[in-house]
Design a protein around this motif. Structure first.
Motif, short mmCIF file in Angstrom:
data_model
loop_
_atom_site.label_atom_id
_atom_site.label_comp_id
_atom_site.label_asym_id
_atom_site.label_seq_id
_atom_site.Cartn_x
_atom_site.Cartn_y
_atom_site.Cartn_z
N HIS A 1 0.90 -1.27 -0.01
CA HIS A 1 0.14 0.01 -0.01
C HIS A 1 0.99 1.27 0.06
N CYS B 1 -4.57 5.83 0.19
CA CYS B 1 -3.67 4.78 -0.28
C CYS B 1 -3.16 5.19 -1.83
N GLU C 1 -0.97 3.41 -3.70
CA GLU C 1 -0.70 2.22 -4.42
C GLU C 1 -1.64 1.39 -4.78
N CYS D 1 -4.25 -1.21 -5.15
CA CYS D 1 -4.33 -2.49 -4.30
C CYS D 1 -5.56 -3.17 -4.22
N HIS E 1 -9.54 -0.14 -3.51
CA HIS E 1 -8.38 0.83 -3.47
C HIS E 1 -8.85 2.09 -3.15
N MET F 1 -9.90 3.26 0.07
CA MET F 1 -8.93 2.89 1.28
C MET F 1 -8.29 4.39 1.88
#
Ligand SMILES: [Cu+2]
Length: 177
Positions: A123, A158, A160, A162, A166, A169
């Motif tokens: 993450h 977040c 990255e 994921c 995502h 997040m």
């Protein structure tokens, strides 16, 4: 013409034109300068990351964060505990599919050791609206010393990719007087 064969078979052994040589030297020196400036930035930059990182089992980290939340919990928002660690202490944040957990409340002007790790995948910790970005991997515990200089609610997203959740997040760090 670049698409025709070179006139001489040993084309790579021709003398280099002075201008080209000049540019090669400039690019080489610039590369060296940039390389050594990585070290200089460590001393004169304002946003250096700490190099404190430990290996840890994701499940062991998860247990640490849960114990931390249990110990210093002061409330709950939408099912997520709000946790207020004592000033100067360690604070733990857990990245997992798909949340930053728990909500941490800090005091302005106090320094904290913020621990970051993931319970599952990679993450990205991005603190909004500041320019703080850290990659967060399962199995590695990063420790970042942070001293809030402003009060308010800071969002964590977040950054990255994921998976399917995502975009949801998110998390929060709250700074009070
Ligand atoms: Cu993520």
């Amino acid at each position: 013409m670049a698409i025709t064969p070179p006139e001489r078979r040993i084309w790579w052994n021709e003398p280099i034109h002075g201008l080209e040589l000049g540019w090669i030297v400039i690019a080489f020196l610039w590369g060296l300068f940039m390389f050594f400036f990585m070290i200089a930035w460590h001393f004169i930059g304002q946003q250096n990351l700490s190099t404190e990182t430990y290996r840890i089992q994701p499940s062991a980290y998860e247990a640490k964060v849960e114990a931390f939340a249990e110990q210093y919990k002061i409330g709950e928002e939408e099912g997520v505990p709000v946790v207020r660690p004592p000033a100067g202490e360690d604070a733990y944040l857990l990245a997992r599919l798909w949340e930053w957990w728990p909500i941490i409340e800090l005091k302005k002007g106090q320094s904290y050791r913020i621990h970051l790790s993931s319970a599952d995948w990679q993450h990205g910790f991005s603190l909004q609206p500041t320019n703080i970005n850290i990659q967060v991997h399962p199995g590695y515990e990063h420790v970042v010393t942070l001293t809030p200089t402003e009060t308010g609610d800071f969002g964590i997203i977040c950054n990255e990719f994921c998976g399917i959740g995502h975009h949801q997040m998110t998390g929060r760090i709250r700074v009070t007087e």
